[in-house]
Scaffold this motif. Structure first.
Motif, short mmCIF file in Angstrom:
data_model
loop_
_atom_site.label_atom_id
_atom_site.label_comp_id
_atom_site.label_asym_id
_atom_site.label_seq_id
_atom_site.Cartn_x
_atom_site.Cartn_y
_atom_site.Cartn_z
N VAL A 259 0.87 -1.19 0.00
CA VAL A 259 0.00 0.00 0.00
C VAL A 259 0.90 1.23 0.00
O VAL A 259 1.82 1.32 0.81
CB VAL A 259 -0.91 0.01 1.27
CG1 VAL A 259 -1.69 1.33 1.35
CG2 VAL A 259 -1.85 -1.18 1.27
N ASP B 82 -2.24 5.68 -2.46
CA ASP B 82 -3.45 4.85 -2.40
C ASP B 82 -4.45 5.37 -1.36
O ASP B 82 -5.64 5.11 -1.45
CB ASP B 82 -3.10 3.39 -2.04
CG ASP B 82 -2.17 2.77 -3.06
OD1 ASP B 82 -2.20 3.20 -4.23
OD2 ASP B 82 -1.39 1.86 -2.69
N LEU B 83 -3.92 6.06 -0.35
CA LEU B 83 -4.79 6.52 0.74
C LEU B 83 -5.73 7.65 0.29
O LEU B 83 -6.65 8.02 1.01
CB LEU B 83 -3.95 7.02 1.92
CG LEU B 83 -2.95 6.02 2.52
CD1 LEU B 83 -2.18 6.66 3.66
CD2 LEU B 83 -3.68 4.78 3.02
N HIS C 48 -7.59 7.53 -2.41
CA HIS C 48 -8.67 6.94 -3.22
C HIS C 48 -9.46 6.03 -2.28
O HIS C 48 -9.30 4.80 -2.31
CB HIS C 48 -8.08 6.16 -4.40
CG HIS C 48 -7.30 7.04 -5.33
ND1 HIS C 48 -7.90 7.83 -6.27
CD2 HIS C 48 -5.98 7.29 -5.39
CE1 HIS C 48 -6.98 8.54 -6.90
NE2 HIS C 48 -5.80 8.23 -6.39
N GLU D 181 -11.43 2.67 -3.39
CA GLU D 181 -10.52 1.61 -3.86
C GLU D 181 -9.66 1.11 -2.70
O GLU D 181 -9.37 -0.09 -2.58
CB GLU D 181 -9.61 2.13 -4.98
CG GLU D 181 -10.30 2.41 -6.29
CD GLU D 181 -10.99 3.79 -6.32
OE1 GLU D 181 -11.03 4.48 -5.28
OE2 GLU D 181 -11.52 4.14 -7.39
N PHE D 182 -9.24 2.01 -1.82
CA PHE D 182 -8.42 1.61 -0.67
C PHE D 182 -9.19 0.67 0.25
O PHE D 182 -8.68 -0.38 0.65
CB PHE D 182 -7.95 2.87 0.07
CG PHE D 182 -7.21 2.59 1.35
CD1 PHE D 182 -6.04 1.82 1.36
CD2 PHE D 182 -7.68 3.06 2.58
CE1 PHE D 182 -5.36 1.55 2.55
CE2 PHE D 182 -7.01 2.80 3.77
CZ PHE D 182 -5.86 2.04 3.75
N ARG D 183 -10.44 1.03 0.55
CA ARG D 183 -11.24 0.17 1.43
C ARG D 183 -11.40 -1.22 0.84
O ARG D 183 -11.24 -2.23 1.53
CB ARG D 183 -12.63 0.79 1.64
CG ARG D 183 -12.64 1.99 2.56
CD ARG D 183 -14.08 2.33 2.98
NE ARG D 183 -14.12 3.61 3.68
CZ ARG D 183 -14.39 4.77 3.09
NH1 ARG D 183 -14.67 4.82 1.79
NH2 ARG D 183 -14.39 5.89 3.80
N ARG E 102 -9.53 -2.76 -1.44
CA ARG E 102 -8.27 -3.50 -1.51
C ARG E 102 -7.85 -3.97 -0.12
O ARG E 102 -7.39 -5.11 0.06
CB ARG E 102 -7.21 -2.59 -2.13
CG ARG E 102 -6.08 -3.36 -2.62
CD ARG E 102 -5.32 -2.81 -3.76
NE ARG E 102 -4.05 -3.47 -3.63
CZ ARG E 102 -2.99 -2.90 -3.09
NH1 ARG E 102 -3.02 -1.65 -2.73
NH2 ARG E 102 -1.90 -3.60 -2.94
N LEU E 103 -8.01 -3.10 0.87
CA LEU E 103 -7.61 -3.45 2.23
C LEU E 103 -8.42 -4.65 2.73
O LEU E 103 -7.90 -5.51 3.45
CB LEU E 103 -7.78 -2.24 3.16
CG LEU E 103 -7.00 -2.34 4.46
CD1 LEU E 103 -5.49 -2.38 4.21
CD2 LEU E 103 -7.31 -1.17 5.38
N ALA F 51 -9.09 0.87 7.75
CA ALA F 51 -9.27 1.80 6.63
C ALA F 51 -9.65 3.18 7.16
O ALA F 51 -9.05 4.19 6.77
CB ALA F 51 -10.33 1.28 5.67
N TYR G 184 -6.65 4.88 8.84
CA TYR G 184 -5.61 5.33 7.91
C TYR G 184 -6.11 6.46 7.00
O TYR G 184 -5.32 7.34 6.61
CB TYR G 184 -5.03 4.15 7.11
CG TYR G 184 -3.91 3.50 7.89
CD1 TYR G 184 -4.16 2.86 9.10
CD2 TYR G 184 -2.59 3.56 7.45
CE1 TYR G 184 -3.14 2.30 9.84
CE2 TYR G 184 -1.56 3.01 8.18
CZ TYR G 184 -1.84 2.38 9.39
OH TYR G 184 -0.79 1.84 10.12
#
Ligand code: IMP
Length: 430
Positions: free
Chosen positions: A148, A152-153, A155, A158-160, A162-163, A190, A193
């Protein structure tokens, strides 16, 4: 003077922060290019002691910009805590800190993964890390599937998503290894962060482009290494290393700046050797001498508080890392610590069952068999902490410094005899 790189040539803790702080007078930008909050610099600036970990030392100078390059791994709560602490000490970050958007992010499961390997595997496999999640984060970076990045943080959707996938994978892995494992909650991480991301937003930049623009404007850069060259993942005492290129070879991948933009390469050594964590250390003195150096040099880790292992100067290792790091000059730190020791030893070669070994062997099996071959130099009894020029130093101290330079194969240009910037001696060129 153009751009400069400052790296340690031993196993870290060479007091590089002091040199970087001093040289800030002649530089406009300080760049960190590798490592993370495993590093610890103590800098005494204008009578105040600052502890820096992720933030480049240049932040202490109002007219200097500080860059955290893409090669650094960032634990956002650690960075924010450090920013808050330094702000409370009066440091102004406005418009001066630039955090690389390609830098990788340390997440809570990285810390859990590191505890797992450091605590539950065989003692022989313990690396003695700083437990800041550095290794697991770099593993995910080069593994590509679970890495990560700061960018990425920004977006959130998409971050949630992917995480969720990453955490499901990590939870399965950790649950299989740890009987009483409490699974991580991806949604909670998520949100946490994404909150950090908002706090960091004013600092986030395309660090490499920012640095190249600074070069184009004629600004002078200083690249600040963390850890030391012998902890370099490619060139150090693997596996007892850190997970990045902590020698000067890491500058380009970790900052996006080619080496041709740098003309001064300073290798920093202590007048003796220390190491924290596991791994071979041929000149270690696990005895009265080692203890004396530890007490006189206050050799306890800045990050973890661990007592550092102490020993004689190892010229074989320093010569090797000066070569890898392309050192053009050497700074010898903590020379004052050796005052009062009658005889000083310097390892000038290794010997493996009677056979001379000229350089550091790759295999730890071979390295652990190496015995240092020492040369003994006379010590000095005078206190050095009040010396302000080369001629103030006793002859034997000068001879010791010159000897180290000859053995490393690179001239010594700076000697330090205490933490204050006034306790710094420029060595005259012959
Ligand atoms: P890690 O960097 O936390 O993975 O630890 C790997 C090895 O590097 C351990 O032996 C640590 O003690 C050592 N190390 C990491 N950072 C530093 C540092 O700033 N100074 C000295 N040793 C370090």
């Amino acid at each position: 003077m153009g751009s400069t790189c400052v790296v340690g040539l031993q196993w870290g803790d060479e007091a590089k922060g002091k040199i970087v702080d001093l040289l800030c007078d002649h530089h406009d930008v300080v760049v960190r290019y590798q490592g993370g909050a495993n590093a610890g610099h103590t800098v005494v600036h204008e009578g105040t002691t600052y502890k820096l970990s992720l933030v480049p030392t240049g932040i202490l100078r109002e007219n200097v910009d500080a860059v955290i390059g893409n090669g650094v791994v960032i634990h956002p709560p650690a960075l924010l805590k450090e920013i808050a602490g330094l702000t409370a000490q009066g440091v102004d970050f406005t418009g001066r800190l630039h955090v690389g958007d390609r830098a990788h992010v340390i997440l809570p499961y990285h810390l859990a993964e590191e505890r797992l390997t450091e605590e539950s595997s065989s003692a022989a496999d313990h690396l003695g890390t700083t437990r800041r999640g550095i290794g697991p984060c770099y593993k995910d970076k080069v593994g590509r599937v679970h890495g990560v990045r700061i960018a990425d943080l920004y977006h959130p959707a998409e971050f949630r998503e992917r995480l969720k996938r990453i955490v499901a994978f990590k939870n399965r892995l950790l649950a299989a290894m740890l009987p009483d494992f409490e699974p991580f909650d991806d949604a909670a991480i998520a949100e946490e962060y994404l909150g950090y991301a908002e706090e960091l937003r004013p600092y986030v930049a395309d660090a490499s482009s920012w640095v190249h623009a600074a070069i184009a404007q004629g600004r002078r850069l200083m690249f600040e290494g963390a850890q030391g060259s012998l902890l370099d993942v490619d060139h150090g005492t693997y596996p007892y290393v850190t997970s990045s290129n902590s020698s000067a070879v890491g500058v380009s991948p970790g900052s996006g700046v080619p080496c041709r933009n740098i003309d001064r390469w300073i290798g920093v050594v202590k007048a003796y050797t220390t190491r924290v964590g596991g791994g071979p250390f041929p000149t270690e003195q696990d005895n009265e001498i080692g203890e004396r150096i530890r007490q006189a040099g206050r050799e306890f880790g800045t990050v973890t508080g661990r007592p550092r292992r102490c020993g004689w100067f190892d010229a074989v290792a320093a010569r090797y890392s000066a070569r890898v790091s392309g050192s053009t000059e050497i700074a010898v730190m903590l020379l004052d610590v050796l005052s009062g020791i009658d005889e000083l030893k310097v390892a000038v070669a290794y010997e493996d069952e009677g056979v001379a070994v000229e350089t550091m062997p790759a295999s730890l099996v071979d390295y652990e068999r190496c015995k240092p071959v020492y040369e003994t130099l006379p010590g000095w009894s005078e206190d050095l902490t009040t010396a302000r020029s080369w001629s103030d130093l006793p002859t034997r101290a000068r001879e010791y410094v010159e000897y180290l330079g000859r053995r490393i194969g690179v001239p010594v240009s700076i000697v330090s005899v205490g933490p204050d910037r006034r306790q710094t001696i420029m060595v005259p060129r012959n």
